[in-house]
Design a protein around this motif. Sequence first.
Motif: not given
Length: 921
Positions: A597-622
């Motif tokens: 559970s701890v490993f999955a929670g840490h991976l989920l938190s870091t991936t979600v933040t990176a996903a939002a930053s990548a979406a803003y980097t790729a396209s503001i519309e997305s």
Amino acid sequence: MDHRAQLREAFVRGQLEAVQKAITKNEVPLKPKHARTIIVGTHKEKSSGIFWHTVGRIQLEKHPVLTWKFCHLVHKMLRDGYRKVPEETYRFVGRFTQLAQFWKHLNTSGYGPCIEAYCKLLHDRVTFHNKYPVVPGKLDLNESQLKTLEGDLDNMFEMTIDMLDQMDALLVLQDRVYEMMNSLRWNSLIPQGQCVLSPLIIAILDTSKFYDYLVKMIFKLHSQVPPDALEGHRSRFRTIFERTKKFYEESSNLQYFKYLVSIPTLPSHAPNFLQQSDLESYRTPHAYLHSEGSEDGTSLNGHDGELLNLAEEEPQQASPSSQPDPREEQIVMLSRAVEDEKFAKERLIQEARNRIEQYENRLLQMQGEFDHAKREADENREEAQRLKNELALRDSSRIQSDDARVKEAELKASGAEDRFNKMKGVYEKFRSEHVQALTKLSELQKLLEASDKTKFDKDAEITALNRKVEEAQRETTRALSKAEGDAGAVDEMRTQLAKADIEVEELKRTIDNLRESHATQLVQSSADEANKILQAEQEIARESGAGIIKMFEHCEEELQNATSISYPPHLVQSAMSNLVTVIGSARLDEPLAAKDSVFAGHLLSTTVTAAASAAYTASIESYEGVNEQCKKVLATAKVAFGEDSSLSRADKMRLLRDHVANLNQLITSLPLQTDIDKEVVGSELEQEMRRMDEAIRRAVQEIEAIQRRARENTDGIRLEVNESILANCQALMSVIMQLVAASRELQIEIVAAGRQGGSPAEFYKRNHQWTEGLLSAAKAVGVAARVLVESADGVVSGKGKFEHLIVAAQEIAASTAQLFVSSRVKADKDSAKLEALSIASKAVNQNTAQVVAAVKTGQTTLNDGDSLDFSYLSLHAAKKEEMESQVRMLELEQSLNQERAKLAALRKQHYHMAQLVANKS
């Protein structure tokens, strides 16, 4: 001739290297070997022209340490250089004033006040030598020269005032240096502190000379002028006496000066000039260098401290016995003999040094008189030769008169030759005496070495005697302790044997009781252990769940800053694939799987933040859709890993897997980052350069219009301030136009050299990053020019602040510096157009400094008009105003700190935004 040319070239090259190595930005003291090379070069060249020519090519305004070492080197040259150095330095006094004004207005470090004081000191010193050319740079005047100066009463009166001014300047420099050392909390043992303190060595030597001459001249004035007319002299001298005494006392406490210079000691009270008897008891303060030219500051008396420490520690090692020990008395007698011998040798060495110094001074005096007589003889020879040549061309009727003149000239020449021979004989005599003094000094040094060897032998003998005394005391103590221990050993052994028998019986009874209780506890421990393991697993699962929930809450806060971080979309796609695999594991359905559970929670938190930053980097519309889905994933994950829900763990994890799968689909559909439009970057650069030229021309026209309006609407001091500020702004814009033109010419040269037969558009496309740098710099210059015009208009009209104009001037200088750096990246280092661009950039920096100085001077001039008249205040009201002023000062300091923090945050945000713009382009 070739050999002479090679020697001349080698000499000039050595002088250039010495100047460049002496004047550096390293915060270490000036290297004596480099300064000595330059000083010897002035004597060999009989001029300091090479030094000033080299210094003129060094930009001293770049770093305060450069200016500080330059001033120190000039000070040493004035003292030890060729006799014409002060006369040649007088042509560059304006440079000292310029440097003082520059560092006064641009006080970016603690060196500012020190450099200002040092430059003013050098300016006044060179002016002093120009006014009194008879005074040499080293300030060494013999009795005859001093009597000559005292012969003219008016000249002596004025010269004492000038010497008091020189003492003031030297003491002001010392105050600035010590204030800087205290504010920065430096000491004299670190290189930075020694770099600042090193010029004070020359200040100590100069103040001792000026102090001596002032005492003698003021006493002479009191013997010829009424005391009432000299009240100002006495008042100023008393103040200088107290400051000089304090200077010497503080300097003598610094370790740095200990082995470099001998600091004189002044009497407790200043001389009483109204009593001529004080002149008879007056003693000249002598300040001299311990080892001229030494770079490490070592001294012949380096181990004296150890001998004194040994002499001080010996009384503490005395035996506690009340009876005197003959060996101790012998130790004390030997120590006293060593000290007496050391003091005698030091007195002999000091007397020899004083005698050698007197011989050297007399030798220098005789050398000067010898040179003067030689010059007179040469002049007389030339005059005689000239007269002989004229006699050969004249009529025979004037032969007799011409013969008389020739004979007279020959008699003068023979007389000059006789005087020359006499001076030469006296010079040889003093030279032989000097050699004898040096021989006597070497013999004294040999005697000192023999004395040191004898001292070491006596120290060894004293150490051996002390060791024997300590060994005898230890033997006595050991024998007494052994005798006392043997008497009670038997009784102690019997007591211990009885105690051991009792302890054996108690241990046997304890073993029987433990065997009976162990069988009972073994059955109960197995059941308790199983319950404890289950409770521990549940506690771990509960604590880990709470930690995972806090991790998700922190992730929600970080999600708000996703727009300030650039993250490549292709990297987050691989991270999402890994997250889908980990979340899909069946072990997460078990509530007690804490590690997974701890490993999955840490991976989920870091991936979600990176996903939002990548979406803003790729396209503001997305970005909006991905950001909302990330929030849903975090909300579902908080429910799934928490305990406050009616659903089972398996149902909550199934819902979380669905939301993660939807997020993965959105990330997969993000558009990839495309290349920048390289086709049109060249045309955009040309258009932006034209717009920048137009903006600068428009700014110049508007400044001229503002200047016309200021002449119509203002008068008096305000008009003078406005004229000064606008004139400097107009000069700044003029040199900026020159820099832009030079940049355009260099850009054309770079394109012509690098396109290799292609068109300029192809060159811009191939070097698009360099082109983008020029484009950004051109935009910044255009915007900064407009801001400068608006700030100048606000200051002239009274609606703006002087600080806005200072910031605007510095900003346009920074923008032009960016344009200069961007232009020279691809330029040839030997290009003449690059050299022109560099000159234009330096002119921009100088004019920016002049704008800042003009604004500050104008602000000071206008503020001086507001008189601070507090005569109408009572005692209570004045105290109240003082407290309110202190409160206001504290509030302004707090506001200043807040504004600095705000400026740092704004710059940080600006860098992030610039990075985002670069990534999107």
